[in-house]
Design a protein around this motif. Structure first.
Motif, PDB file in Angstrom:
ATOM      1  N   ARG A 169      44.764  35.517  47.382  1.00 16.00           N
ATOM      2  CA  ARG A 169      43.320  35.269  47.308  1.00 16.00           C
ATOM      3  C   ARG A 169      42.848  35.246  45.854  1.00 16.00           C
ATOM      4  N   TYR A 170      43.406  36.152  45.036  1.00 14.10           N
ATOM      5  CA  TYR A 170      43.037  36.179  43.621  1.00 14.10           C
ATOM      6  C   TYR A 170      43.389  34.857  42.950  1.00 14.10           C
ATOM      7  N   PHE A 172      41.004  32.230  44.066  1.00 14.01           N
ATOM      8  CA  PHE A 172      39.648  32.452  43.544  1.00 14.01           C
ATOM      9  C   PHE A 172      39.544  31.969  42.111  1.00 14.01           C
ATOM     10  N   VAL A 173      40.555  32.258  41.293  1.00 14.35           N
ATOM     11  CA  VAL A 173      40.544  31.802  39.900  1.00 14.35           C
ATOM     12  C   VAL A 173      40.479  30.283  39.849  1.00 14.35           C
ATOM     13  N   SER A 191      36.881  29.155  41.001  1.00 14.12           N
ATOM     14  CA  SER A 191      35.705  29.657  40.279  1.00 14.12           C
ATOM     15  C   SER A 191      35.704  29.304  38.796  1.00 14.12           C
ATOM     16  N   ASP A 233      42.442  41.520  34.882  1.00  9.94           N
ATOM     17  CA  ASP A 233      41.654  40.594  35.691  1.00  9.94           C
ATOM     18  C   ASP A 233      41.915  40.823  37.178  1.00  9.94           C
ATOM     19  N   ILE A 234      43.185  41.061  37.537  1.00  4.35           N
ATOM     20  CA  ILE A 234      43.529  41.348  38.933  1.00  4.35           C
ATOM     21  C   ILE A 234      42.873  42.641  39.386  1.00  4.35           C
ATOM     22  N   SER A 247      40.147  44.013  38.228  1.00 14.84           N
ATOM     23  CA  SER A 247      38.721  43.769  38.380  1.00 14.84           C
ATOM     24  C   SER A 247      38.428  43.039  39.695  1.00 14.84           C
ATOM     25  N   TYR A 248      39.288  42.075  40.029  1.00 15.15           N
ATOM     26  CA  TYR A 248      39.104  41.327  41.275  1.00 15.15           C
ATOM     27  C   TYR A 248      39.239  42.249  42.483  1.00 15.15           C
ATOM     28  N   ASN A 281      36.227  44.433  42.945  1.00 12.50           N
ATOM     29  CA  ASN A 281      34.941  43.766  43.180  1.00 12.50           C
ATOM     30  C   ASN A 281      35.013  42.641  44.199  1.00 12.50           C
ATOM     31  N   GLU A 282      36.119  42.516  44.919  1.00 15.18           N
ATOM     32  CA  GLU A 282      36.273  41.391  45.840  1.00 15.18           C
ATOM     33  C   GLU A 282      35.154  41.346  46.877  1.00 15.18           C
ATOM     34  N   LEU A 334      32.122  39.919  45.188  1.00 15.95           N
ATOM     35  CA  LEU A 334      32.347  38.515  44.844  1.00 15.95           C
ATOM     36  C   LEU A 334      32.155  37.634  46.079  1.00 15.95           C
TER      37      LEU A 334
END
Length: 478
Positions: free
Chosen positions: A174-175, A178-179, A182, A203-204, A206-207, A210-211, A214
């Motif tokens: 999913r990460y 998403f990148v 987005s 970055d992972i 943070s994702y 906060n998924e 987001l």
């Protein structure tokens, strides 16, 4: 045990160097001759000691001979290791030479038949290993990684571990998507084992944290992101606490360590990474024996289904197993007045049998439900989540509602909650361990019945719980 004899060839090359030859005696009937590929001057060989002799060499020659001595020792060690771990019928000159040709970068301690087979397969079928994606590698790790025991890889990972690992795999898929969706400048973004950096890990992280938010911020993007790889969509992402993030990152870190060990990549983004902090757990909370007995003896005749779940919970308090093991217990697990089972959580890693003698209360409950379950289990179990919901309601009905201090899984902060609101099947396990530990301060004895691994961090927390012992100790200095 194989033995080695080393000699120097009488033939020389154009520079006057001769090759060191190896004769391997596997047993009386099987002897092999191997070429080491290491050449030295005739004067630098000590035939009596079967070693390179460079005591009087100086400068460049001394450095060269020292390096070749190291190579020779490594060559000899690998040959002996191959003889030790390999079936006798495959130990041929050709097979050993083919293995040695592909394991230059493999440490002797890492040599095993699975590793050797993979190295040979890579050399013979390189097309299979070209352009493998990050997810090809991480699935390979999930399916083939071994549990590390005493510094050695042995024992398959359990099905429970693999199921939990799939959570990480789905989140990373999913990460990645998403990148792409987005960030216009990274529409072709892919995770790559050789280029993932500490910045990527940040970055992972943070994702993952906060998924859930987001999803609310970019609903149209998440409509295009499959929640899982199967046709059944998973529930929408929920807030993740620090412990959950730590658990996922520990799995990802193990994956990179494995990739480094197998020499698939030299990249390890976790070196120097200071993102995720360590997991934080509070002191275990559980019910006392008095509270357990209150629940066990409470009249629930007006709630017959609750009475069944109450009895199952009390039985679990008496044997201390995980709910995943509890749901599978049958009469075949009852041996000479005790429950015996191999914990599912560690079944692929350790085959230790847990044996818990049945006390009077547990035996009575077991007899009460003998033959009731249509599937032949000890009790008529319901789904684990429904069981947990029932436990909370049973606590409320029985008046077990005192406040306990817990760690909020999302904020990581302490808070007080009524014990009935946080009660679950795992509290039965804690009740078993905690009350036993109060009675008998013997971690080895108790863990042999709870199935905790030696040195378990979860088990060690029980050493902090005995206020009565602490009060008695402090009273000694009144």
């Amino acid at each position: 045990m194989a033995t080695i004899k080393k000699t120097l060839s009488t033939k020389t090359d154009g520079q006057g160097y001769s090759q060191i030859l190896i004769r391997v005696s596997i047993d009386k009937d099987k002897k092999l001759r191997l070429k080491s590929g290491i050449f030295i001057p005739q004067k630098r060989w000590d035939n009596t000691k079967e070693r390179i002799s460079y005591g009087k060499a100086t400068g460049t020659e001394r450095i060269e001979m020292s390096e070749k001595e190291t190579r020779l020792k490594n060559f000899e060690a690998k040959v002996l290791k191959l003889c030790e771990i390999s079936p006798k019928d495959i130990l041929t000159k050709e097979w050993i030479e083919s293995v040695l040709s592909v394991c230059d970068n493999i440490e002797v301690s890492q040599l095993s038949i699975p590793v050797i087979n993979e190295l040979l397969d890579k050399s013979q079928n390189p097309e299979k290993y070209e352009n493998r994606s990050f997810f090809d590698h991480i699935i390979d790790f999930r399916d083939n990684a071994k549990k590390k025991v005493n510094g050695k890889r042995e024992g398959d990972k359990s099905d429970v571990w693999k199921k939990n690992f799939n959570v990480l795999v789905r989140a990373l898929r999913r990460y990645e998507m998403f990148v792409r969706l987005s960030d216009k400048e990274r529409r072709n973004f892919t995770l790559d084992i050789d280029t993932i950096s500490s910045e990527t890990l940040s970055d992972i992280e943070s994702y993952l944290r906060n998924e859930y938010s987001l999803l609310e911020e970019y609903p149209k993007i998440f409509e295009k992101i499959p929640a899982s790889t199967d046709s059944r969509r998973s529930p929408k992402p929920q807030p993740r606490g620090n412990n959950t993030i730590c658990a996922l990152f520990n799995k990802l870190k193990a994956f990179f360590n494995w990739m480094n060990e197998k020499n698939i990549t030299t990249n390890n983004p976790f070196k120097g990474y200071e993102g995720v902090v360590s997991e934080k757990y509070g002191t275990p909370y559980y019910i006392t024996l008095e509270e357990r007995n209150t629940i066990a003896d409470f009249d629930l005749s007006a709630h017959p289904q609750m009475e069944i779940q109450r009895d199952i919970f009390i039985f679990q308090c008496c044997i201390g197993c995980r709910v995943s093991d509890l749901l599978k217990l049958t009469q075949s697990n009852v041996i000479n007045g005790a429950i015996e089972y191999i914990p599912l959580k560690t079944k692929g890693e350790r085959q230790n049998v847990v044996r818990v003698p049945l006390n009077t209360r547990a035996s009575t409950l077991m007899k009460k439900y003998k033959g009731v379950d249509s599937k032949g289990r000890l009790f008529p179990f319901i789904a684990a989540q429904n069981y947990n919901d029932s436990i909370k309601e049973i606590f409320r009905l029985c008046g077990i509602t005192r406040a306990v201090t817990v760690i909020n899984s999302i904020t990581g902060k302490e808070e007080q909650r009524p014990i009935n609101e946080v009660a679950s099947s795992h509290m039965a396990r804690r009740t078993f361990v905690g009350n036993l530990y109060k009675k008998v301060k013997d971690p080895s004895l108790i863990s042999s019945m709870s199935g905790h691994a030696e040195g378990s961090k979860a088990f060690n927390r029980y050493r902090e719980i005995d206020d009565e012992v602490k009060k008695a100790t402090v009273s000694l200095i009144d």
